[in-house]
Design a protein around this motif. Sequence first.
Motif, short mmCIF file in Angstrom:
data_model
loop_
_atom_site.label_atom_id
_atom_site.label_comp_id
_atom_site.label_asym_id
_atom_site.label_seq_id
_atom_site.Cartn_x
_atom_site.Cartn_y
_atom_site.Cartn_z
N ALA A 248 0.83 -1.21 0.00
CA ALA A 248 0.00 0.00 0.00
C ALA A 248 0.86 1.26 0.00
N ASP A 249 1.95 1.24 0.81
CA ASP A 249 2.85 2.39 0.84
C ASP A 249 3.53 2.60 -0.51
N VAL A 250 3.97 1.50 -1.11
CA VAL A 250 4.63 1.60 -2.42
C VAL A 250 3.67 2.14 -3.47
N LEU A 251 2.47 1.60 -3.52
CA LEU A 251 1.50 2.03 -4.53
C LEU A 251 1.08 3.48 -4.31
N LYS A 252 0.94 3.86 -3.04
CA LYS A 252 0.56 5.24 -2.76
C LYS A 252 1.64 6.21 -3.21
N SER A 253 2.90 5.83 -2.98
CA SER A 253 4.00 6.70 -3.41
C SER A 253 4.10 6.78 -4.93
N LEU A 254 3.81 5.69 -5.60
CA LEU A 254 3.89 5.68 -7.07
C LEU A 254 2.67 6.34 -7.71
N ALA A 269 6.85 4.33 -12.90
CA ALA A 269 5.90 3.93 -11.87
C ALA A 269 4.86 2.98 -12.43
N LEU A 270 4.32 3.31 -13.60
CA LEU A 270 3.29 2.46 -14.20
C LEU A 270 3.86 1.11 -14.60
N ASN A 293 -6.81 -2.87 -5.65
CA ASN A 293 -7.40 -1.64 -5.12
C ASN A 293 -6.75 -0.38 -5.68
N MET A 294 -5.62 -0.56 -6.36
CA MET A 294 -4.91 0.60 -6.91
C MET A 294 -5.77 1.38 -7.91
N PRO A 295 -6.48 0.75 -8.87
CA PRO A 295 -7.34 1.52 -9.77
C PRO A 295 -8.40 2.34 -9.05
N LYS A 296 -8.95 1.80 -7.97
CA LYS A 296 -9.95 2.56 -7.20
C LYS A 296 -9.31 3.80 -6.57
N TYR A 297 -8.09 3.62 -6.05
CA TYR A 297 -7.39 4.76 -5.45
C TYR A 297 -7.11 5.83 -6.49
N LEU A 298 -6.68 5.40 -7.68
CA LEU A 298 -6.42 6.35 -8.76
C LEU A 298 -7.70 7.06 -9.18
#
Length: 956
Positions: A248-254, A269-270, A293-298
């Motif tokens: 989650a931390d990695v994805l949030k930073s990217l 990043a992508l 969950n990354m697409p939802k966050y984006l």
Amino acid sequence: AMEGDTVAEIVRDLEAQVPISLVCLRNLEALLAYTVDTNDTMDLEKLYGDLSSRGYPLASFVNAISSAMDSGVGLSRPILASKVYLLLLLSPNSPIFTLFAPVPFLNLLRVLRVSTKKPSATPNECVGSGSSFRKKKKKKKKNVTSNPSGSKDRSGDSDVTGNESEESAFDIADLFFLFDNLLKVMDLVHLGRFPDCLRAVVQTVSQILSTAEEFWDDTGFGRLCEFCSKVLTECLKPEHGNQAVTAADVLKSLASFILLSKSKARSFALDFVVNSMVKIGRNSSEVKNAISNMPKYLAQNAPEKAALRALAVESIIEIILSLDPECQFKFADYTLKMTQGKLHLRLLSVDLVPELITSFRGSFGFGMNDGAENTWGSDLVKALINRCSDSAGAIRAKALTNLSQVVVSMCDNDRNKLALREILGFGHGGNSEINSIVIRRCMDEKAAVRKAALLLISKSTSCLEVEPDEELLKTVGMACSDPLVSIRKVAISALSEAFRKYSKPSVIKEWMHSVPRLIADNEATIQEECQNLFSELILNRVSKMGSRDHDTDYDLGMEDEFIMELLKEMCDGNVSPWVKKICSSLGKTRKLQKTLATSLQNLIRKSETQWLRKQTQPIDKWTAPPGAWFLLSEISAFLSKSIDWEFLHHHWQLLDKCSMENNLQSPAAAQGCGEDAEMFDAEANSVDWMQNRVFLLKTISNVSLELPPEPAADLAQDFLKKLEGFNMISTEVDAHLRALVTLCRKKTVNQEEADFLVMRCLKQLQDKASVVIHSFLSSEENDFFLTPEIAGIKGGGKRRRKRGDSESKSLSRAATAVYMIGSLVMVCPSADVKPLVPTIYAIIKSSKLPVPTFPLRHCARSLYINSWLTLGKICLADGKLAKRYLPLFVQELETSDCDALRNNIVVLMSDFCVRYTAMVDCYMPMITKCLRDPCELVRRQTFILLSRLLQVWYVE
């Protein structure tokens, strides 16, 4: 092994409890590098032993190195201290748990962050721009050499102590050395016990990516990205704690890079998420859940600007593509919920839907998926349809545009096409939901929405083969007059697409009434598009039809019937003026094809031949296909050499002969026939003949310069003779006069002779017209003023009606003679008709005439109306007369109870406004009052004329 005094010197420096010197750090680096490379721990153990014997703990040793890493003087000392710390941790038999501490590790990460901002640059150099850093970095790298172990050249070490330039400089290879050894340390030290350190590593990578792009060239940045990828991959190992939290931390930073504009950092990043993390997620459900969950966050954090939002959508789809179908379905369900969410979520969902449908055809298709019915595709389309009625205009426009995109992309096979038609509700007639939505959106207050709705109609017609109903056609036709140029263009395209696909009369009628009129548009590109479409859809089809060879038993096919309907629609009074303008424009630019004239002649010939072969009725009952003569007359001025004289001569004799046999009369003469219904039938049947004669006369006039001299002279004499009979309707009078003038010029050699011959013929007509008028007015009988209805009131039976028939013919000739005077003035403004002005004025005022039993305007209405019309034409040619009689026209406009007369005067006043603007200015309020006229024709005519005057600035 190192010399003993070197170890002793290191110990003395450490015991001095002052900031560790560069010499000491270099000695430590040399000692540790030797130990790591050779696996010989003798010197290192001696150092540990000396420090222990002197009571100097290892923790203090680490703190001293950490203080050097945190030094604010240049970058050489912190980088060298960082190398020493990493080598100390990697040395054989190193007491890692004693040496590793959060503070030194965090200082190490700080050195990495700062170093990437200032590659090979002194602090003073860092003030410059990013591009200068690149230049300095490249220049510096050329002059730096490093040994295989990554350490610097030690020549002259004793001379550089305290030198600030030496303190500030560092080798870029040392930075990569730090990254490489950091990875080795992370393999030894499990950061799960130090969650802050693990989080700091992720943040450091993020900051390095955000700053390095500005200062590093492509090659260096690419190598830096390789190390960052390895570091993040190491962080995601289960040895470093909870993978879900780390992921989650990695994805949030990217995510911060993915949501930015296109850059090298965004690409990294992508790529890391799609390739590296998805690969890790195959063996870790925690990482997989985080990625899903990354697409939802984006989506939740997507920017509102269109360009950045589009990049967010692109990134989301790329990530979703890398996931399994289960994750894809979950995100589709989330997208459906977004369509009901807040404004920015609805807008993003509208962009996501078409991408989801087109990118996941296998998963989101409209048919069966793995043997089970799949409704995701239909649900997404329905959600998009619902957004077409969103409260926000931007979302309505985007939904309609994206729905068009779905229509285009999903119509590559019949299965998808049928499914999409069913979802959209097409094929259910005018009651389908999408039809009503599109019609409302075509009249939306937002221009972007109207444009998008028209685009959807166009794509549905072309791709889905959906035939628009009449209401939809009318809506698109109205859009062709939209104030915005872009919307008019889309409306033209949509209506033309329907015209190409379908041959229903309703489509033809709407296109002919909406598109050709745009030849008068203020936008040049629309005028050009109008010409091109008319040439493509009308003229080219007519050319192909007329050029086909048909046998005796030929029956019209659907395409031929379609073209016949086109030609017929051209004769409509609301269409023909624009067709004339288009043909004129195409002719002037030499875009009319010779085959068109040939095809129209063949079409008329074949129609006549088929009539003679198939019909038992005489030839005088035959008429050419409606519109054929009209179109031929319009193009004949530019394609005169392609029109056969024998063809014109044959049909002139045919039409003229039938005209005499049918004894065609003007409307005034027909009116005097009273209750004879057969005459009214004859008049109705003769309308087409009259129109064809007029168009044929125009054609002859246009091609007269190509005619042989002798036939031209004979034809001119024939025209003059017919004009002297004063028994034609007004349109025939004008056509005969124009043709006569043109043929007279053909008979002469030079301009002077031509003018003389024309004036002589016109003078002859004027004299005979004067005789007819005076003869009629000098009659001693008063009953010649009576119309058949008034004569019936007075009684008299058959004797009075017979006398009325004779007198109505006399009235008709007098009315035609008066009309001809006005036509003479329009054809030749220099003609002297002033002697007839008093007579015409007397007719208008009914003065110096035998007093009729009833008012002249009722008893001889055709003569009365034509007199006003002729007086107006004379005034247009003579400004003095116009100034004198203009108040008379205004008075009659306000008091007349005749609709036709008021309509004619409105047209004359419009012409006066163009010719004598200042003179008519004070009468404009009286003209505008006609907008409230009881007659619909007068109101419409007034509105059209005032609109045209406003367009050319004659009216303020």
